[in-house]
Design an enzyme around this catalytic site. Structure first.
Site, PDB file in Angstrom:
ATOM      1  CB  THR A   1      -7.064  -4.861   2.819  1.00 31.20           C
ATOM      2  OG1 THR A   1      -6.083  -4.568   3.821  1.00 31.20           O
ATOM      3  CG2 THR A   1      -6.976  -3.827   1.712  1.00 31.20           C
TER       4      THR A   1
ATOM      5  NE  ARG B   1      -7.048   6.638   9.974  1.00 37.13           N
ATOM      6  CZ  ARG B   1      -6.432   6.345   8.850  1.00 37.13           C
ATOM      7  NH1 ARG B   1      -5.193   5.872   8.851  1.00 37.13           N
ATOM      8  NH2 ARG B   1      -7.042   6.505   7.696  1.00 37.13           N
TER       9      ARG B   1
ATOM     10  CG  ASP C   1      -1.977   1.063   1.172  1.00 41.94           C
ATOM     11  OD1 ASP C   1      -2.328   1.488   0.054  1.00 41.94           O
ATOM     12  OD2 ASP C   1      -2.467   1.473   2.239  1.00 41.94           O
TER      13      ASP C   1
ATOM     14  CG  HIS D   1      -4.075  10.782   2.662  1.00 45.62           C
ATOM     15  ND1 HIS D   1      -5.070  10.695   3.614  1.00 45.62           N
ATOM     16  CD2 HIS D   1      -3.122   9.892   3.029  1.00 45.62           C
ATOM     17  CE1 HIS D   1      -4.740   9.781   4.517  1.00 45.62           C
ATOM     18  NE2 HIS D   1      -3.570   9.269   4.193  1.00 45.62           N
TER      19      HIS D   1
ATOM     20  CD  GLU E   1      -5.640   4.833   4.959  1.00 45.90           C
ATOM     21  OE1 GLU E   1      -4.985   4.088   4.184  1.00 45.90           O
ATOM     22  OE2 GLU E   1      -5.114   5.532   5.847  1.00 45.90           O
TER      23      GLU E   1
ATOM     24  CD  GLN F   1      -2.199   4.514  10.830  1.00 44.05           C
ATOM     25  OE1 GLN F   1      -3.432   4.522  10.777  1.00 44.05           O
ATOM     26  NE2 GLN F   1      -1.446   4.953   9.829  1.00 44.05           N
TER      27      GLN F   1
ATOM     28  CE  LYS G   1      -2.733   2.303   7.502  1.00 41.87           C
ATOM     29  NZ  LYS G   1      -3.802   2.741   6.589  1.00 41.87           N
TER      30      LYS G   1
ATOM     31  CD  GLU H   1      -5.348   3.021   0.135  1.00 40.49           C
ATOM     32  OE1 GLU H   1      -4.507   2.496  -0.616  1.00 40.49           O
ATOM     33  OE2 GLU H   1      -5.192   3.170   1.354  1.00 40.49           O
TER      34      GLU H   1
ATOM     35  CG  ASP I   1      -5.406   0.574   4.138  1.00 44.07           C
ATOM     36  OD1 ASP I   1      -5.420  -0.412   4.892  1.00 44.07           O
ATOM     37  OD2 ASP I   1      -4.524   1.451   4.168  1.00 44.07           O
TER      38      ASP I   1
ATOM     39  CD  GLU J   1      -7.377  12.757   4.380  1.00 42.17           C
ATOM     40  OE1 GLU J   1      -6.996  13.541   3.508  1.00 42.17           O
ATOM     41  OE2 GLU J   1      -7.591  11.546   4.153  1.00 42.17           O
TER      42      GLU J   1
HETATM   43 MN    MN Z   1      -3.840   2.997   2.891  1.00 44.27          MN
END
Ligand code: MN
Length: 403
Positions: A250, A230, A119, A126, A192, A233, A246, A194, A226, A351
């Site tokens: 996925t 948080r 990834d 971003h 996420e 992470q 993560k 993607e 994804d 975000e």
């Molecule tokens: Mn990602």
């Protein structure tokens, strides 16, 4: 738009210029077949190719796309041209009709056996947003960001198909105001949005793949969610990057759109300054004008544009092999979260809620900072096709279930 004996709506996302590939089964017949959605039906390509005694029919009998992926661009084109011919020439209609199944009656499965999963982190908007959220006083891109496509190796074994429930993961987290970590279900579960690239033709260890060889190796494109925890992470990622935050899941969309279907979606990527190293330069434009949409519980919450993604797929491919690391059939690499400059173009809840500090409102009166149990996220996308048509990617869907 080609003439077809099928009754296709002009605006179908699965027209004759799309013809993506996936794997499906139907109730009462659990064996998996290769399918091509067209209009509101799916062509059972495994059965159709066998009946036509096509030379490529043996590549379609394993219930995964991998043998077809490995066969390379010559075969990919041959299959695509055959399918188009079958669906357009009236003389094939009687033979093909029994192999068309309504989309509503099929169960889709993971289309390919995922070999390695990488990834990236290639959206400038971003990366800048993440910087502003975590380092408000010194918000800038990491010093390496414009020199190389930053990425990490993810967990191929937990790539799941659209519709697979996502169990809220447990893990360690350390809130800012306490000195010791705590353990429990993530309180900051995120998405996420993607774009994923599926590798067909392998490469040889020790031999980098150049940007010019992108089309010789990459088969097609799918959508990726994804999922990211948080809080896990934030506590685990230094100094080695994402790990358990993560690797729990996925999600990918069921249909892989071949590169040949995306010729009208190709755009010049953004200007790159400083000029990248020679191995990252490209002569062909491979920005892709995908219009992505993110829905939470049916409400549109974001519309990220992919056309302005900073590092393109050929550059990512060249970078991940420049050290001699080889490609395998079924490798998946994802673009990184796609975010645009506007508020409604942010591809993650991190975000959209600005680190959780600014929960956003939904039309039903609820608000969200991060995902709650029972929340359903759907990411979809379309791209320009010939003559004003749209190439549909379908969707990647997932519902959060409690730990
Ligand atoms: Mn990602």
């Amino acid at each position: 738009m080609n003439v077809t004996w099928l009754d296709l709506a002009d605006n179908t996302p699965f027209g004759l210029d799309n013809l993506p590939y996936g794997v499906f089964s139907v109730a009462g017949a659990p064996e998996r077949r290769i399918g091509v959605p067209v209009g509101d039906q799916v062509l059972d390509l495994t059965a159709a190719a066998a009946e036509a005694a096509a030379a490529f029919a043996p590549l379609l009998t394993d219930g995964v796309l991998n043998p077809l992926l490995a066969a390379g661009p010559g075969t990919w084109r041959e299959v695509r041209e055959s399918v188009r011919e079958w669906l357009t020439e009236p003389r094939y209609a009687d033979q093909l009709r029994p192999h068309l199944v309504p989309l509503t009656e099929v169960t889709t499965h993971l289309a390919f056996e995922v070999a390695d999963y990488v990834d990236f982190y290639s959206s400038e908007h971003h990366a800048l947003n993440a910087s502003k959220i975590f380092r408000p006083d010194a918000a800038e891109l990491p010093p390496n960001w414009k020199h190389l496509p930053i990425g990490y190796h993810g967990r191929a074994g937990t790539v799941v198909t659209s519709g697979t429930p996502v169990v809220r993961p447990y893990g360690q987290r350390k809130p800012r105001n306490v000195d010791v970590p705590e353990f429990g279900p993530t309180q900051r579960l995120d998405i996420e949005a993607e774009v994923g690239f599926v590798v067909g033709v392998p490469s040889v260890t020790g031999t980098p793949v150049s940007t010019a060889d992108f089309e010789a190796h990459v088969f097609g494109v799918c959508l990726v969610n994804d999922w990211s925890a948080r809080d896990l992470q934030a506590w685990e990622y230094q100094p080695l990057g994402p790990f358990l935050a993560k690797s729990f899941a996925t999600s990918v969309s069921p249909w892989v759109v071949p590169l040949d279907a995306l010729q009208h979606a190709r755009v010049e990527g953004p200007a790159q300054d400083p000029e990248p190293f020679e191995y990252l330069r490209t002569s062909e434009k491979w920005g892709l004008d995908l219009a992505i949409e993110v829905r939470l519980n049916g409400h549109l919450v974001s519309s990220p544009p992919f056309a302005s993604h900073y590092w393109t797929a050929p550059q990512q491919l060249a970078h991940m092999t420049v050290n001699g690391a080889s490609l395998r059939t079924g490798d998946l690499y994802a673009s990184g979260t796609v975010s645009g400059p506007e508020r409604h173009q942010r591809g993650s809840f991190l975000e959209l809620s600005w680190g959780g500090r600014e929960p956003f409102e939904l039309p039903d009166g609820q608000s969200r900072a991060f995902l709650e149990d029972g929340d359903e996220v759907v990411i979809s996308a379309t791209a320009p096709g010939p003559g004003g048509t749209r190439i549909g990617f379908g969707e990647v869907r997932g519902t959060v279930v409690p730990s």
